[in-house]
Design a protein around this motif. Structure first.
Motif, PDB file in Angstrom:
ATOM      1  N   VAL A 100      -9.083  -7.253  -1.626  1.00 21.53           N
ATOM      2  CA  VAL A 100      -8.316  -6.569  -2.518  1.00 21.53           C
ATOM      3  C   VAL A 100      -9.442  -5.857  -3.628  1.00 21.53           C
TER       4      VAL A 100
ATOM      5  N   TYR B 256      -3.411  -8.327 -10.093  1.00 21.40           N
ATOM      6  CA  TYR B 256      -3.101  -7.208  -9.222  1.00 21.40           C
ATOM      7  C   TYR B 256      -1.894  -6.779  -9.122  1.00 21.40           C
TER       8      TYR B 256
ATOM      9  N   LEU C 139      -2.536 -12.731  -5.730  1.00 23.65           N
ATOM     10  CA  LEU C 139      -2.490 -11.652  -6.579  1.00 23.65           C
ATOM     11  C   LEU C 139      -2.052 -11.423  -7.841  1.00 23.65           C
TER      12      LEU C 139
ATOM     13  N   ILE D  18      -6.413  -2.355  -0.229  1.00 19.37           N
ATOM     14  CA  ILE D  18      -5.968  -3.589   0.059  1.00 19.37           C
ATOM     15  C   ILE D  18      -5.955  -3.740   1.633  1.00 19.37           C
TER      16      ILE D  18
ATOM     17  N   GLN E  84       2.809   1.811  -3.328  1.00 18.44           N
ATOM     18  CA  GLN E  84       2.003   2.324  -4.334  1.00 18.44           C
ATOM     19  C   GLN E  84       1.647   3.854  -4.152  1.00 18.44           C
TER      20      GLN E  84
ATOM     21  N   GLY F  82     -13.837  -7.020  -6.816  1.00 14.19           N
ATOM     22  CA  GLY F  82     -12.528  -7.347  -6.008  1.00 14.19           C
ATOM     23  C   GLY F  82     -12.630  -8.629  -5.546  1.00 14.19           C
TER      24      GLY F  82
ATOM     25  N   ILE G   5      -4.307  -1.789  -7.820  1.00 16.76           N
ATOM     26  CA  ILE G   5      -4.864  -2.050  -6.273  1.00 16.76           C
ATOM     27  C   ILE G   5      -5.367  -0.725  -5.755  1.00 16.76           C
ATOM     28  N   ARG G   6      -6.452  -0.390  -5.744  1.00 17.92           N
ATOM     29  CA  ARG G   6      -7.184   0.488  -5.219  1.00 17.92           C
ATOM     30  C   ARG G   6      -7.132   0.590  -3.770  1.00 17.92           C
TER      31      ARG G   6
ATOM     32  N   ARG H 239       0.687  -1.236   0.026  1.00 17.74           N
ATOM     33  CA  ARG H 239       0.054  -0.008  -0.013  1.00 17.74           C
ATOM     34  C   ARG H 239       0.759   1.232   0.029  1.00 17.74           C
TER      35      ARG H 239
END
Length: 132
Positions: free
Chosen positions: A131, A45, A40, A77, A18, A102, A74-75, A15
């Protein structure tokens, strides 16, 4: 210093990386983390990951993050089952993430798998993370 939640630590590293638009992030190696990264990667992802061995028997996972039009794939997680509160789900009650857009990652007796794969195999287990 020992970590109380190694999987949560890896998710937080992903997270944070990113948010900083990093291409790669590293995390200490373990079987559970590798299995979660397999899911993932299979779901699209992340680009992939590799295990890197260092002197002294230490190994890390180099995770290649994925972006689309400059935005992270990934918006969100987030960890669902935590060391202080484990969350288990039967096959009938496996949660849908964003109406099926998701993925929930579940640890089952047959291994770590995505929510739709767990429904196909008719098996429930511990809901590790969500996710989208």
């Amino acid at each position: 210093m020992a970590l109380s939640d190694p999987l949560g630590d890896m998710l937080t590293r992903i997270r944070n990386a990113q948010l900083r638009r990093k291409n790669k992030v590293s995390s200490p190696n373990s079987k559970l983390r590798a299995h979660v990264l397999d899911v993932l990667a299979k779901e699209g992802y992340i680009r992939g990951y590799t295990a890197v061995e260092y002197e002294g028997g230490k190994s890390e996972l180099e995770i290649e993050l994925k972006y689309f039009d400059g935005e992270p794939v990934i918006r969100t997680i987030e960890r669902v089952s935590k060391p202080g509160r484990r969350v288990y789900s039967s096959v009938k009650n496996i949660p849908h993430v964003s109406n099926g857009l998701g993925v929930s990652i579940i640890s089952t007796p047959r291994g770590v798998m995505s929510d739709h794969q767990a429904r196909e195999e008719n098996v429930g287990g511990e809901v590790l993370c969500r996710v989208f």
